[in-house]
Every structure is written in structure tokens, then in C-alpha cells.
Design an enzyme around this catalytic site. Structure first.
Site, PDB file in Angstrom:
ATOM      1  N   LYS A  24      41.475  40.318  17.053  1.00 55.51           N
ATOM      2  CA  LYS A  24      42.311  41.281  16.335  1.00 55.51           C
ATOM      3  C   LYS A  24      42.337  42.622  17.051  1.00 55.51           C
ATOM      4  CE  LYS A  24      44.470  42.757  12.444  1.00 55.51           C
ATOM      5  NZ  LYS A  24      44.113  42.711  11.029  1.00 55.51           N
TER       6      LYS A  24
ATOM      7  N   ASN B 279      51.003  37.408  11.931  1.00 56.73           N
ATOM      8  CA  ASN B 279      51.633  36.995  10.674  1.00 56.73           C
ATOM      9  C   ASN B 279      51.832  35.480  10.598  1.00 56.73           C
ATOM     10  OD1 ASN B 279      52.027  39.628   9.493  1.00 56.73           O
ATOM     11  ND2 ASN B 279      53.604  39.975  11.029  1.00 56.73           N
TER      12      ASN B 279
ATOM     13  N   ARG C  43      48.427  64.377   2.651  1.00 60.74           N
ATOM     14  CA  ARG C  43      49.052  63.965   3.926  1.00 60.74           C
ATOM     15  C   ARG C  43      48.068  63.320   4.896  1.00 60.74           C
ATOM     16  NH1 ARG C  43      51.836  69.035   3.112  1.00 60.74           N
ATOM     17  NH2 ARG C  43      53.941  68.588   2.336  1.00 60.74           N
TER      18      ARG C  43
ATOM     19  N   LYS D  34      46.539  48.506   8.742  1.00 64.90           N
ATOM     20  CA  LYS D  34      47.621  48.210   7.810  1.00 64.90           C
ATOM     21  C   LYS D  34      47.114  48.431   6.388  1.00 64.90           C
ATOM     22  CE  LYS D  34      50.635  44.931  10.213  1.00 64.90           C
ATOM     23  NZ  LYS D  34      51.215  43.569  10.148  1.00 64.90           N
TER      24      LYS D  34
ATOM     25  N   HIS E 258      53.402  34.217   1.802  1.00 66.38           N
ATOM     26  CA  HIS E 258      53.785  35.263   0.858  1.00 66.38           C
ATOM     27  C   HIS E 258      54.829  34.756  -0.127  1.00 66.38           C
ATOM     28  CE1 HIS E 258      52.390  38.903   3.503  1.00 66.38           C
ATOM     29  NE2 HIS E 258      51.387  38.252   2.944  1.00 66.38           N
TER      30      HIS E 258
ATOM     31  N   HIS F 177      45.290  34.771  -1.598  1.00 59.86           N
ATOM     32  CA  HIS F 177      46.002  35.083  -0.354  1.00 59.86           C
ATOM     33  C   HIS F 177      45.608  34.143   0.786  1.00 59.86           C
ATOM     34  CE1 HIS F 177      47.907  37.290   2.859  1.00 59.86           C
ATOM     35  NE2 HIS F 177      46.745  37.490   3.446  1.00 59.86           N
TER      36      HIS F 177
ATOM     37  N   GLU G  77      41.882  32.898   7.753  1.00 62.85           N
ATOM     38  CA  GLU G  77      42.213  33.920   8.742  1.00 62.85           C
ATOM     39  C   GLU G  77      41.411  33.740  10.026  1.00 62.85           C
ATOM     40  OE1 GLU G  77      44.605  36.013   8.593  1.00 62.85           O
ATOM     41  OE2 GLU G  77      45.093  36.353   6.483  1.00 62.85           O
TER      42      GLU G  77
ATOM     43  N   HIS H 146      52.082  33.742   7.247  1.00 65.63           N
ATOM     44  CA  HIS H 146      52.245  34.722   6.186  1.00 65.63           C
ATOM     45  C   HIS H 146      53.637  34.709   5.563  1.00 65.63           C
ATOM     46  CE1 HIS H 146      48.416  36.001   7.726  1.00 65.63           C
ATOM     47  NE2 HIS H 146      48.323  36.980   6.856  1.00 65.63           N
TER      48      HIS H 146
ATOM     49  N   GLU I  58      53.146  47.132  15.541  1.00 63.76           N
ATOM     50  CA  GLU I  58      53.960  45.921  15.502  1.00 63.76           C
ATOM     51  C   GLU I  58      55.371  46.172  16.056  1.00 63.76           C
ATOM     52  OE1 GLU I  58      55.005  42.861  11.995  1.00 63.76           O
ATOM     53  OE2 GLU I  58      52.884  43.397  12.105  1.00 63.76           O
TER      54      GLU I  58
ATOM     55  N   ARG J 255      51.594  42.008  17.890  1.00 61.08           N
ATOM     56  CA  ARG J 255      50.901  42.053  16.598  1.00 61.08           C
ATOM     57  C   ARG J 255      51.609  41.198  15.554  1.00 61.08           C
ATOM     58  NH1 ARG J 255      48.047  47.216  13.559  1.00 61.08           N
ATOM     59  NH2 ARG J 255      47.191  45.970  11.841  1.00 61.08           N
TER      60      ARG J 255
END
Length: 368
Positions: A227, A246, A121, A143, A253, A267, A185, A249, A237, A242
Site C-alpha cells: 500500500k 479498488n 481547515r 483516504k 460497494h 465491508h 484486503e 470495490h 489517485e 492507486r
């Protein structure tokens, strides 16, 4: 060394940017290592360059490094890769108060961070990013995720690291293609929210890819500052700030999915193409001029990044590419918000974009 704080309630941490950080690991993170045995997750490419450095550094500090070395590439960031990592961490008797070291690029950071998030956990982890992309983006902000057959990063958790050490020496071991991917990026921060930084990228960006240390240090430091500000404002987000990270992206993606998340399109290359598409689609919607979209395209191309999806030779039409977007994790009540541009340096979320129009736009780009 530059030290950039990521200010979060009760979970603030530092991102340290400089040279020699891995060689001096005990001085930088020894206080977080409770036990003699230190678990490190990496891949075989990174291990070839940095395993001996970490072994020597940790052993000199009285620690015993323990290694899980995975195959490189997105193939590690899967259910199978997660299971292997979890089984290894459990066999190493990692406890909730321990910290696992993630030594590598975005794949290793995402996988190790997610494993740490769910192990008993939640245990701690430290990001040791060795690629430009990971240093400026994926190692900061918490993330973590793995890929599934349905798409990229669809199973994951928000789990902040305890520390990020961005060792600029690691950039010297990267092939040029990896540096270009990371640079995508970097320039993203200028395109989405800082016109002055975009103009710096126009003038100095190619030096980052060429290996200029001063340019790399400035690029990493300024990107991490950007960032960190956004993450502090919108960690999970929820407010929209935030989500602007993206940019590129959603398109990217979809292209990665169409190419099977393979070496065919890395990527960072997908993000670069995605930002070009976002700029051109912003012009199609009347938000920016065609000249602005071309300026974005030219700045990205100057570093050697791809800017035309027709060159990929995809066996797909616009509808097929748009269909991949239906699995995007940002889907909300059946609607997919797109990060578009009102100007270079001013991104926003457009929640009114019809996917059939995106498909028609992509058909045009495939014929370009």
C-alpha cells in the site's frame, strides 16, 4: 517492530507494526502530543478492550485522555456522526496543531480522519487501527470519508495521518468474522499486483484468520509495504496506480448498498465477493481463463469468506445492482472504470465496460 515509511513530499510518515504499541503509546507518539489533554475517538466495542490500556499508558506519561465513544458500525460514519464528532472536538478546544487519536477500525479511522481534515481547515490525527482490515488498508494512505444516502464514501477528503501504529495485540480481541474481513484486503494485494504474495496467501492465508501471530505479522507488514508503494506513487489517485487498490470495490460497494450498509454484509465480505465477481467478469471479457477465476475464488473461500452473491438472498436483479454503481465516486465523464485482471497478480483499469453487460453478468451470478 517493523517500520514502513510512506514517502510523500512534505508529508511522509511511518507505519509501525508490532506488539505492545498501544500499551507503550507515549513512547511511540508522545512527541506529537503538544498538550496534556489528548482527544481520542473510538467506539464502544473497542473501548471495552482498549480504553483502560490507553488510559494507563497516557496517564503514566503525564497526559489526560479525553474520550468520545461512539456506537459501533457504519451508522457512525454519517452526517450525524460527523456532526457529533466535530462538536465534541470543538468543545475539547482542539487546535490546528493538535493530533486527534483514531482508535478503532475503518469506520472510526475514516470518520476521525475526515473530521480532522475539516476541523479549523485541518488538524493532525494519528491512526491506531485495531482491526486487520484497518491495519492493512484503510489506516494507510489518507483516504477519509463518510457515507451518504447516495452511497459509500462519497463525501470525504485526502488527509494523511501523522503516524500509524498497527498493534498486532489488537487482533487477538477480534471475532473471526472481523479477521476474515481484514484478510480480504490482504489477499487483494496478491491478486492485483503480486503473484508470489497471492501464492503465500493460498498456502498460509487461513493461518491469518486462525490467529497465527507469525502469519498475521507477515500479512500486515507485506500489505502495508504494498500500500505504501502505491500511495507514494499516486497519492490522490490521479495516475491510475492507486485506482488498482479498488479491486473488488465497485462490485462490493454495490452489494453493500443493496444490503443497506448493514451487518448483513460487512465491508470486507463485500470486497471478497467483489473480487470474485471481478475475476469472473475478467474471464467473461476474455482477459483471464475460467480456471484463473476459479483459482481466485478457491483462495478466497479457503479463509471462510463468501464467494457467491446468490447466497445473500438479495431482493434485486442485475440492473438494480448496476444502478448502485452510477453513484460510484470513480465515475468520470459518465464512464465507470472497472479494475479487472489480465492475470493473477496483474490488475488493470478497463474504461470500456458497458453497465448493461455488467447487469447481465450479475443476473447470471444471482442465479448461480
Amino acid at each position: 517492530m517493523s517500520v514502513i515509511p510512506v514517502e510523500l513530499a512534505g508529508r511522509s510518515y511511518e507505519v509501525r507494526v508490532g506488539g505492545g504499541l498501544l500499551a507503550d503509546l507515549p513512547a511511540n507518539c508522545g512527541a506529537l502530543l503538544r498538550k496534556q489533554r489528548v482527544p481520542i475517538v473510538t467506539d464502544s466495542n473497542v473501548a471495552k478492550h482498549w480504553r483502560s490500556t490507553l488510559d494507563q499508558a497516557l496517564q503514566s506519561g503525564g497526559f489526560e485522555p479525553r474520550w468520545l465513544v461512539l456506537d459501533p458500525g457504519e451508522g457512525a460514519k454519517t452526517w450525524a456522526g460527523l456532526e457529533r464528532t466535530m462538536d465534541w472536538l470543538l468543545a475539547e478546544e482542539v487546535e490546528r496543531g493538535d493530533h486527534v487519536l483514531a482508535l478503532g477500525g475503518g469506520v472510526i479511522g475514516d470518520l476521525t480522519g475526515f473530521a480532522a481534515a475539516i476541523l479549523k481547515r485541518g488538524c493532525g490525527f494519528i491512526q491506531l487501527p485495531t482491526t486487520l482490515l484497518a491495519q492493512v488498508d484503510s489506516s494507510v494512505g489518507g483516504k477519509t470519508a463518510i457515507n451518504t444516502s447516495a452511497g459509500k464514501n462519497l463525501v470525504g477528503a485526502f488527509h494523511q495521518p501523522a503516524l500509524v501504529l498497527a498493534d498486532l495485540d489488537a487482533l487477538g480481541t477480534l471475532p473471526e468474522r472481523e479477521l476474515r474481513c481484514g484478510y480480504a484486503e490482504v489477499i487483494k494485494y496478491g491478486i492485483l499486483g503480486d503473484r508470489a504474495f497471492f501464492e503465500w496467501c493460498e498456502a498460509e492465508g487461513p493461518k491469518v484468520v486462525a490467529g497465527d501471530r507469525s502469519a498475521q505479522e507477515y500479512a500486515v507488514t507485506e500489505s502495508v509495504k504494498a500500500k505504501a508503494r502505491i500511495v507514494a506513487e499516486d497519492e490522490r489517485e490521479t495516475t491510475g496506480a492507486r485506482a488498482l487498490l479498488n479491486l473488488g470495490h465497485t462490485f462490493g460497494h454495490a452489494l453493500e448498498a443493496q444490503t443497506g450498509f448493514s451487518e448483513r454484509l460487512l465491508h470486507g465480505e463485500g470486497v471478497a465477493l467483489g473480487m470474485v465477481l471481478a475475476a469472473r467478469y475478467s474471464a467473461r471479457r476474455g482477459y483471464i481463463s475460467d480456471a484463473d477465476a476459479e483459482q481466485v475464488t478457491t483462495a478466497i473461500a479457503a479463509s471462510g469468506l463468501p464467494t457467491e452473491i446468490a447466497a445473500l438472498g438479495l431482493n434485486a436483479d442485475g440492473a438494480a445492482l448496476a444502478a448502485h454503481m452510477l453513484h460510484d465516486k470513480k465515475m468520470d465523464a459518465g464512464s465507470l472504470p472497472f479494475v479487472l485482471l489480465r492475470a493473477i497478480g496483474e490488475a488493470f483499469l478497463d474504461k470500456t465496460v458497458p453497465l448493461d453487460d455488467v447487469a447481465a453478468f450479475l443476473d447470471g451470478e444471482l442465479r448461480r
